[in-house]
Design an enzyme around this catalytic site. Sequence first.
Site, PDB file in Angstrom:
ATOM      1  N   GLU A  91       0.807  -1.212   0.000  1.00  0.00           N
ATOM      2  CA  GLU A  91       0.000   0.000   0.000  1.00  0.00           C
ATOM      3  C   GLU A  91       0.841   1.263   0.000  1.00  0.00           C
ATOM      4  O   GLU A  91       1.940   1.292   0.524  1.00  0.00           O
ATOM      5  CB  GLU A  91      -0.925  -0.019   1.222  1.00  0.00           C
ATOM      6  CG  GLU A  91      -2.029  -1.027   1.010  1.00  0.00           C
ATOM      7  CD  GLU A  91      -2.903  -1.253   2.227  1.00  0.00           C
ATOM      8  OE1 GLU A  91      -4.093  -1.510   2.046  1.00  0.00           O
ATOM      9  OE2 GLU A  91      -2.394  -1.188   3.346  1.00  0.00           O
ATOM     10  N   CYS A 104       3.283   8.253   1.680  1.00  0.00           N
ATOM     11  CA  CYS A 104       3.847   7.218   2.544  1.00  0.00           C
ATOM     12  C   CYS A 104       4.042   5.970   1.677  1.00  0.00           C
ATOM     13  O   CYS A 104       3.088   5.462   1.081  1.00  0.00           O
ATOM     14  CB  CYS A 104       2.855   6.966   3.681  1.00  0.00           C
ATOM     15  SG  CYS A 104       3.366   5.685   4.811  1.00  0.00           S
ATOM     16  N   CYS A 111       6.891  -7.763   6.571  1.00  0.00           N
ATOM     17  CA  CYS A 111       8.084  -7.268   7.261  1.00  0.00           C
ATOM     18  C   CYS A 111       8.600  -8.364   8.186  1.00  0.00           C
ATOM     19  O   CYS A 111       7.824  -9.056   8.845  1.00  0.00           O
ATOM     20  CB  CYS A 111       7.770  -6.020   8.076  1.00  0.00           C
ATOM     21  SG  CYS A 111       9.232  -5.335   8.894  1.00  0.00           S
ATOM     22  N   CYS A 115       7.240  -6.394  14.790  1.00  0.00           N
ATOM     23  CA  CYS A 115       6.872  -5.591  15.970  1.00  0.00           C
ATOM     24  C   CYS A 115       5.468  -5.969  16.450  1.00  0.00           C
ATOM     25  O   CYS A 115       4.579  -6.237  15.651  1.00  0.00           O
ATOM     26  CB  CYS A 115       6.931  -4.108  15.643  1.00  0.00           C
ATOM     27  SG  CYS A 115       8.580  -3.579  15.138  1.00  0.00           S
ATOM     28  N   CYS A 118       2.269  -3.844  15.216  1.00  0.00           N
ATOM     29  CA  CYS A 118       2.196  -3.477  13.800  1.00  0.00           C
ATOM     30  C   CYS A 118       1.546  -4.599  12.996  1.00  0.00           C
ATOM     31  O   CYS A 118       1.983  -5.751  13.080  1.00  0.00           O
ATOM     32  CB  CYS A 118       3.600  -3.205  13.272  1.00  0.00           C
ATOM     33  SG  CYS A 118       3.668  -2.947  11.493  1.00  0.00           S
ATOM     34  N   GLY A 165       6.856  -2.552   5.659  1.00  0.00           N
ATOM     35  CA  GLY A 165       8.222  -3.038   5.516  1.00  0.00           C
ATOM     36  C   GLY A 165       9.271  -2.197   6.215  1.00  0.00           C
ATOM     37  O   GLY A 165       9.014  -1.071   6.636  1.00  0.00           O
ATOM     38  N   GLU A 166      10.453  -2.796   6.350  1.00  0.00           N
ATOM     39  CA  GLU A 166      11.589  -2.122   6.981  1.00  0.00           C
ATOM     40  C   GLU A 166      12.542  -1.696   5.860  1.00  0.00           C
ATOM     41  O   GLU A 166      13.266  -2.550   5.312  1.00  0.00           O
ATOM     42  CB  GLU A 166      12.249  -3.083   7.982  1.00  0.00           C
ATOM     43  CG  GLU A 166      13.591  -2.626   8.514  1.00  0.00           C
ATOM     44  CD  GLU A 166      13.602  -1.182   9.012  1.00  0.00           C
ATOM     45  OE1 GLU A 166      12.852  -0.846   9.939  1.00  0.00           O
ATOM     46  OE2 GLU A 166      14.382  -0.383   8.456  1.00  0.00           O
ATOM     47  N   SER A 197      12.235   5.873   7.611  1.00  0.00           N
ATOM     48  CA  SER A 197      11.855   5.480   8.968  1.00  0.00           C
ATOM     49  C   SER A 197      12.340   4.057   9.201  1.00  0.00           C
ATOM     50  O   SER A 197      12.107   3.170   8.383  1.00  0.00           O
ATOM     51  CB  SER A 197      10.330   5.546   9.097  1.00  0.00           C
ATOM     52  OG  SER A 197       9.932   5.067  10.363  1.00  0.00           O
ATOM     53  N   HIS A 221       9.784   3.510  20.675  1.00  0.00           N
ATOM     54  CA  HIS A 221       8.682   2.791  21.320  1.00  0.00           C
ATOM     55  C   HIS A 221       8.894   2.305  22.747  1.00  0.00           C
ATOM     56  O   HIS A 221       7.955   1.807  23.361  1.00  0.00           O
ATOM     57  CB  HIS A 221       8.207   1.589  20.485  1.00  0.00           C
ATOM     58  CG  HIS A 221       7.948   1.916  19.055  1.00  0.00           C
ATOM     59  ND1 HIS A 221       7.121   2.948  18.653  1.00  0.00           N
ATOM     60  CD2 HIS A 221       8.402   1.353  17.911  1.00  0.00           C
ATOM     61  CE1 HIS A 221       7.090   2.994  17.330  1.00  0.00           C
ATOM     62  NE2 HIS A 221       7.853   2.059  16.864  1.00  0.00           N
ATOM     63  N   ASN A 302      -2.742   2.639  16.502  1.00  0.00           N
ATOM     64  CA  ASN A 302      -3.908   2.304  15.686  1.00  0.00           C
ATOM     65  C   ASN A 302      -4.196   0.828  15.874  1.00  0.00           C
ATOM     66  O   ASN A 302      -3.429  -0.014  15.416  1.00  0.00           O
ATOM     67  CB  ASN A 302      -3.630   2.624  14.219  1.00  0.00           C
ATOM     68  CG  ASN A 302      -3.474   4.110  14.020  1.00  0.00           C
ATOM     69  OD1 ASN A 302      -4.320   4.897  14.434  1.00  0.00           O
ATOM     70  ND2 ASN A 302      -2.364   4.514  13.443  1.00  0.00           N
ATOM     71  N   CYS A 345      -0.982   4.622  10.294  1.00  0.00           N
ATOM     72  CA  CYS A 345       0.237   3.845  10.545  1.00  0.00           C
ATOM     73  C   CYS A 345      -0.093   2.487  11.107  1.00  0.00           C
ATOM     74  O   CYS A 345      -0.886   2.369  12.028  1.00  0.00           O
ATOM     75  CB  CYS A 345       1.090   4.507  11.611  1.00  0.00           C
ATOM     76  SG  CYS A 345       1.702   6.063  11.148  1.00  0.00           S
TER      77      CYS A 345
HETATM   78  N1  SAH Z   1       9.615  -0.295   9.394  1.00  0.00           N
HETATM   79  C1  SAH Z   1       9.784   1.085   9.572  1.00  0.00           C
HETATM   80  C2  SAH Z   1       8.833   1.919   8.742  1.00  0.00           C
HETATM   81  C3  SAH Z   1       7.430   1.431   8.587  1.00  0.00           C
HETATM   82  S1  SAH Z   1       6.451   1.513  10.035  1.00  0.00           S
HETATM   83  C4  SAH Z   1       9.664   1.456  11.041  1.00  0.00           C
HETATM   84  O1  SAH Z   1       9.281   0.627  11.841  1.00  0.00           O
HETATM   85  O2  SAH Z   1      10.009   2.591  11.370  1.00  0.00           O
HETATM   86  C5  SAH Z   1       6.138   3.252  10.155  1.00  0.00           C
HETATM   87  C6  SAH Z   1       5.747   3.734  11.528  1.00  0.00           C
HETATM   88  O3  SAH Z   1       4.456   3.235  11.891  1.00  0.00           O
HETATM   89  C7  SAH Z   1       6.689   3.256  12.605  1.00  0.00           C
HETATM   90  O4  SAH Z   1       7.058   4.291  13.477  1.00  0.00           O
HETATM   91  C8  SAH Z   1       5.862   2.244  13.311  1.00  0.00           C
HETATM   92  O5  SAH Z   1       6.305   2.079  14.612  1.00  0.00           O
HETATM   93  C9  SAH Z   1       4.494   2.825  13.229  1.00  0.00           C
HETATM   94  N2  SAH Z   1       3.436   1.859  13.515  1.00  0.00           N
HETATM   95  C10 SAH Z   1       3.421   0.552  13.215  1.00  0.00           C
HETATM   96  N3  SAH Z   1       2.276  -0.024  13.639  1.00  0.00           N
HETATM   97  C11 SAH Z   1       1.552   0.953  14.212  1.00  0.00           C
HETATM   98  C12 SAH Z   1       0.271   0.992  14.812  1.00  0.00           C
HETATM   99  N4  SAH Z   1      -0.504  -0.098  14.883  1.00  0.00           N
HETATM  100  N5  SAH Z   1      -0.172   2.158  15.290  1.00  0.00           N
HETATM  101  C13 SAH Z   1       0.593   3.272  15.189  1.00  0.00           C
HETATM  102  N6  SAH Z   1       1.812   3.308  14.618  1.00  0.00           N
HETATM  103  C14 SAH Z   1       2.282   2.154  14.139  1.00  0.00           C
HETATM  104 FE1  SF4 Z   2       8.126  -3.073  12.890  1.00  0.00          FE
HETATM  105 FE2  SF4 Z   2       8.154  -1.190  10.969  1.00  0.00          FE
HETATM  106 FE3  SF4 Z   2       8.255  -3.813  10.341  1.00  0.00          FE
HETATM  107 FE4  SF4 Z   2       6.006  -2.798  11.306  1.00  0.00          FE
HETATM  108  S1  SF4 Z   2       6.941  -2.281   9.386  1.00  0.00           S
HETATM  109  S2  SF4 Z   2       6.984  -4.758  11.918  1.00  0.00           S
HETATM  110  S3  SF4 Z   2       6.776  -1.256  12.752  1.00  0.00           S
HETATM  111  S4  SF4 Z   2       9.776  -2.657  11.485  1.00  0.00           S
END
Ligand code: SAH
Ligand code: SF4
Length: 390
Positions: A91, A104, A111, A115, A118, A165-166, A197, A221, A302, A345
Amino acid sequence: MTANLLNFDLEGLAAFCEGLGEKRFRATQLFRWIHQRGASDFDQMTDLARSLREKLKTRAHVAALPVISEHISADGTIKWLFDVGDGNAIEAVFIPEDDRGTLCVSSQAGCAVGCRFCSTGHQGFSRNLSTSEILAQLWFAEHSLRQRQGTSERVISNVVMMGMGEPLQNYTALLPALRVMLDDHAYGLSRRRVTVSTSGVVPFIEKLAADCPVALAVSLHAPDDALRDQLVPLNRKYPLDELLATCHRYLASAPRDFITFEYCMLDGVNDSEQQARQLVDLVLRHSNGRTGWCKFNLIPFNPFPASGLVRSPREAVQLFANVLVSAGIVTTIRKTRGDDIDAACGQLAGDVKDRTFVAQRITAQRAKPVQIPIRSGPSESPRNARRTIQ
Ligand code: SAH
Ligand code: SF4
């Protein structure tokens, strides 16, 4: 198989042109047609010699990704779901604001970091996107928005690599994509307006500083390793002290004089005043008592069903922010955008559980017409008892 020219930065395109027996400067013309004017048909490129156009038709193409669906939120946010094959979908989200338009962008299908909070992390890892798949999101969004708005002016002024994704675990494809975003013959975005990010892939933060220092956002976090190990499993490999030291070093090449720390606010998990004070100590420890080298962006969590986590109440977020601000740390609380269309996010491809399900969803979405617009109030998460991570 012909080459998708969205895969090349200017240097790569020049090499490709040389391979066709053409002068390198032809690449600049071609690059402008593709990225500045959104052309995909070589016959449109009237200032290229006919012989070159004919050669290109047999050896190259410019292909965006198939759009599975488009959703427009009540607040103007637009989310596109793209098909990247084999049942995978990614997306991109466009967020319009008064003074800017931010896209974005996703870097991977799924990924591997996993996390806890996420939905992409819960989905697991499918594969890296190619440079063309990363750039196709920008190319498509920019040119379809221009067309829709009847303008030839730039619509997207900022790119954030904050989709699925990372990005720093897909560095090989990311780097040429960043170069195209910055190139004056393509999108011409300034380094300050392109943000990578990351959850903290330390060696690649170092590489980014050397190769293409754009703005850096680091997803923190948690104020201590014990909690961060659970929330962001990559922390076990690159713990907080190492990560913060790397961030501090990044400043020497960064286009801004600060690093942004993202902090997703989870009720009862990482949102207490004491944890805010711990964060302040962490920041001070890494900069001889200075706080001005970083900013915090507090993100309301979220929710998605499989997480078992709850968004921090507004008051808790405010109290947390107050502690940081009192210590002299610039802190913003992110306004959630597009959550009526699951574009916020961590909600990207939010109801996707596994790849089989993605495949079903792609088929189902294809059968439906594009949905525009969906208007409903933002979803509020229920207030539950304070949570503990298991
Ligand atoms: N992988 C990278 C970039 C993608 S995630 C990273 O982790 O930074 C982009 C942002 O969305 C990150 O700061 C992540 O922590 C945040 N994010 C992921 N899941 C979320 C959620 N459920 N609610 C709010 N922010 C979230
Ligand atoms: Fe973690 Fe970013 Fe990957 Fe989601 S997209 S699992 S926040 S590293």
